[in-house]
Design a protein around this motif. Structure first.
Motif, PDB file in Angstrom:
ATOM      1  N   GLY A 129       0.817  -1.221  -0.163  1.00 55.03           N
ATOM      2  CA  GLY A 129       0.047   0.159  -0.086  1.00 55.03           C
ATOM      3  C   GLY A 129       0.845   1.318  -0.051  1.00 55.03           C
ATOM      4  O   GLY A 129       0.643   2.049   1.015  1.00 55.03           O
ATOM      5  N   PHE A 130       1.624   1.460  -1.014  1.00 55.34           N
ATOM      6  CA  PHE A 130       2.651   2.316  -1.065  1.00 55.34           C
ATOM      7  C   PHE A 130       1.979   3.825  -1.132  1.00 55.34           C
ATOM      8  O   PHE A 130       2.731   5.062  -1.226  1.00 55.34           O
ATOM      9  N   GLU A 186       0.067  -2.246  -4.515  1.00 55.50           N
ATOM     10  CA  GLU A 186      -1.075  -0.986  -4.285  1.00 55.50           C
ATOM     11  C   GLU A 186      -2.283  -1.702  -4.973  1.00 55.50           C
ATOM     12  O   GLU A 186      -2.400  -2.289  -6.145  1.00 55.50           O
ATOM     13  N   ILE A 187      -3.653  -1.314  -4.478  1.00 55.05           N
ATOM     14  CA  ILE A 187      -4.799  -1.553  -4.929  1.00 55.05           C
ATOM     15  C   ILE A 187      -5.578  -0.236  -5.619  1.00 55.05           C
ATOM     16  O   ILE A 187      -6.607  -0.224  -6.266  1.00 55.05           O
ATOM     17  N   HIS A 188      -5.012   1.003  -5.373  1.00 48.15           N
ATOM     18  CA  HIS A 188      -5.687   2.326  -5.844  1.00 48.15           C
ATOM     19  C   HIS A 188      -5.113   2.669  -7.224  1.00 48.15           C
ATOM     20  O   HIS A 188      -3.829   3.054  -7.146  1.00 48.15           O
ATOM     21  N   ASP A 216      -3.756  -7.238  -4.182  1.00 49.94           N
ATOM     22  CA  ASP A 216      -4.124  -7.120  -2.699  1.00 49.94           C
ATOM     23  C   ASP A 216      -2.843  -7.790  -2.049  1.00 49.94           C
ATOM     24  O   ASP A 216      -2.457  -8.959  -2.284  1.00 49.94           O
ATOM     25  N   ALA A 217      -2.389  -7.293  -1.318  1.00 57.21           N
ATOM     26  CA  ALA A 217      -0.874  -7.517  -0.436  1.00 57.21           C
ATOM     27  C   ALA A 217      -1.424  -8.924   0.371  1.00 57.21           C
ATOM     28  O   ALA A 217      -0.431  -9.593   0.307  1.00 57.21           O
ATOM     29  N   HIS A 275       3.235   0.751   5.871  1.00 53.51           N
ATOM     30  CA  HIS A 275       3.249   2.055   6.570  1.00 53.51           C
ATOM     31  C   HIS A 275       1.743   2.729   6.351  1.00 53.51           C
ATOM     32  O   HIS A 275       1.351   2.830   5.254  1.00 53.51           O
ATOM     33  N   PHE A 276       1.190   3.022   7.417  1.00 51.11           N
ATOM     34  CA  PHE A 276       0.064   3.654   7.531  1.00 51.11           C
ATOM     35  C   PHE A 276      -1.182   2.682   6.695  1.00 51.11           C
ATOM     36  O   PHE A 276      -1.722   3.369   5.679  1.00 51.11           O
ATOM     37  N   SER A 292       5.676  10.351   4.523  1.00 50.43           N
ATOM     38  CA  SER A 292       4.874  10.378   3.647  1.00 50.43           C
ATOM     39  C   SER A 292       3.923  11.295   4.010  1.00 50.43           C
ATOM     40  O   SER A 292       3.617  12.009   4.810  1.00 50.43           O
ATOM     41  N   TYR A 336       0.360  10.852   4.364  1.00 44.42           N
ATOM     42  CA  TYR A 336      -0.208  10.511   5.712  1.00 44.42           C
ATOM     43  C   TYR A 336       0.703  10.848   6.892  1.00 44.42           C
ATOM     44  O   TYR A 336       0.059  11.745   7.732  1.00 44.42           O
TER      45      TYR A 336
END
Ligand SMILES: C[S@@+](CC[C@H](N)C(=O)[O-])C[C@H]1O[C@@H](n2cnc3c(N)ncnc32)[C@H](O)[C@@H]1O
Length: 391
Positions: free
Chosen positions: A130-131, A153-155, A180-181, A199-200, A268, A270
């Motif tokens: 999820g980078f 990443e899925i976005h 999906d990780a 991360h986050f 990041s 976030y």
């Protein structure tokens, strides 16, 4: 999500080719009020376009499960379908922009099949889950050119953003995967990963089963990490932090370490936000201490050759078949041609189900457009599905 509103849906006679896009077959929803899926092939990707019926206008859009990346492929296929079928487009959010050259010229974007066929193992591998904005991934890759970074990443917009930056910064040691990780680690050979960064992650306070961190994820992380390799969770969520502590404490052999408000080299988007709000940031780091054997992943996704009865799909309608390793849920049944059909399924493990389609034609079945991911639960689900289809 790219889509077109059209005056009325005009089916093409399939298979057919419209310029460089191929339309292969149409699968109709059982309920005539709904519409159809159109199997499409373009630039080596196979996916479905979706036609949805409406009262005043009809919709052409992408199917969520098979949606291709980059977006350009989908847009081009939607426009090709509308043009070839002579559909009148009432409104759309699909531009006719040419393919983004950043996406065209680099090869950092990989498919899961790439990793399933031949997982790269010539150099140390580090994985970022999820980078997001990819700041951390890009920074790490630039600072460690001898390491191969795999970014999950899925976005999709985040993926496109990262791909642009990889080309601009001329980085050759990053592979990006839209996946999906929670499913990915099963593909990774044992003992080859130096670091896994989480991360986050999304806290999913109301749906904790969707969290990336779980006992399964931790077990798989331990298997793929080399001795002294680490899994690094960084979060601003007190809930997630507590949940991680509980999860990390459960396997008897784990060794982990906890820090609060630790500075790291790159902040990041976030983290920036939480720091401005003066929130605490927690790091929970798991260190692998043992070598692991390779997992037993024998089996395949071929269906047995005994002909499938024509009423077989009807018998499975909207059922859920639960087992202790996972389940199969038949979500939808489609009609294909005169006497073929297609299933949309959710299957595999309870934590990490996979959505997939199975096409049944002339008494034989195959997954479309691609085989399920080769996980142990999916292999078991396949055996069950084969039995169910063959009565
Ligand atoms: C809150 S953001 C954090 C992004 C980034 N790591 C950062 O620190 O700015 C979480 C990211 O994880 C991605 N994500 C959520 N679940 C995922 C999964 N199962 N596999 C891969 N990525 C996931 C989301 O799309 C989102 O971009």
């Amino acid at each position: 999500m790219p889509h077109l509103h059209i005056e009325s849906f005009k089916p093409l006679t399939l298979p057919t080719r419209c310029g460089d896009v191929e339309f292969l077959f149409q699968a109709d929803y059982k309920d005539d009020k709904e519409g159809a899926l159109i199997a499409t092939r373009y630039k080596g990707r196979e996916f479905f376009l979706v036609h949805k019926k409406g009262d005043t206008k009809e919709l052409l859009k992408s199917d969520k499960i098979t949606r291709p990346s980059p977006n350009f492929i989908l847009k081009h296929a939607l426009l090709a379908y509308a043009e070839c079928s002579g559909s009148v487009v009432l409104d759309s959010n699909v531009d006719n922009a040419p393919e983004n050259t950043h996406l065209k010229t680099h090869d950092a974007l990989k498919t899961i099949q790439f990793f399933a066929d031949n997982f790269p193992r010539e150099q140390e591998v580090r994985i970022e889950v999820g980078f997001g904005s990819a700041r951390h991934l890009l920074h790490q890759a630039a600072a460690n050119p001898e390491v191969l970074f795999i970014g999950l990443e899925i976005h999709k917009p985040s993926i496109e953003q990262a791909l642009k930056q990889i080309v601009i910064q001329n980085l050759t040691n990053i592979m990006i995967l839209d996946y999906d990780a929670r499913l990915f680690l099963e593909f990774v050979p044992s003992n080859i990963v130096g670091k896994i960064y989480v991360h986050f992650p999304v806290p999913w306070d109301k749906k904790p089963h969707r969290r990336v961190i779980s006992e399964d994820f931790l077990r798989e992380s331990e298997r793929v990490l080399c001795v002294d390799g680490t899994l690094e969770l960084r979060t601003d969520s007190e809930n997630y932090y507590r949940f991680a502590l509980e999860t990390f404490s459960s396997p008897a052999i784990s060794r982990f370490d906890v820090r609060k408000n630790q500075e790291i080299a790159i902040v990041s988007k976030y983290e920036d936000r939480w720091k401005k709000m003066e929130k605490n940031i927690y790091d929970v780091t798991f260190t692998c201490e043992t070598e692991s054997p390779e997992p037993d992943m024998s089996g395949n996704f071929a269906f047995s050759s005994t002909p499938i009865a024509t009423d077989a799909l009807g018998r499975l309608s909207k059922e859920t078949y639960k087992q202790e390793w996972g389940f199969i849920h038949v979500e939808r049944i489609f009609r294909v041609g005169e006497d073929g059909g297609m299933l949309r399924l959710a299957m595999g493990s309870f934590d990490r189900p996979e959505s997939t389609y199975v096409l049944v034609e002339n008494g034989s079945a195959r997954y479309f457009p691609s085989l399920p991911v080769r996980t142990s639960a999916n292999l078991k689900a396949h055996i069950l599905l084969d039995e169910l289809l063959h009565g």
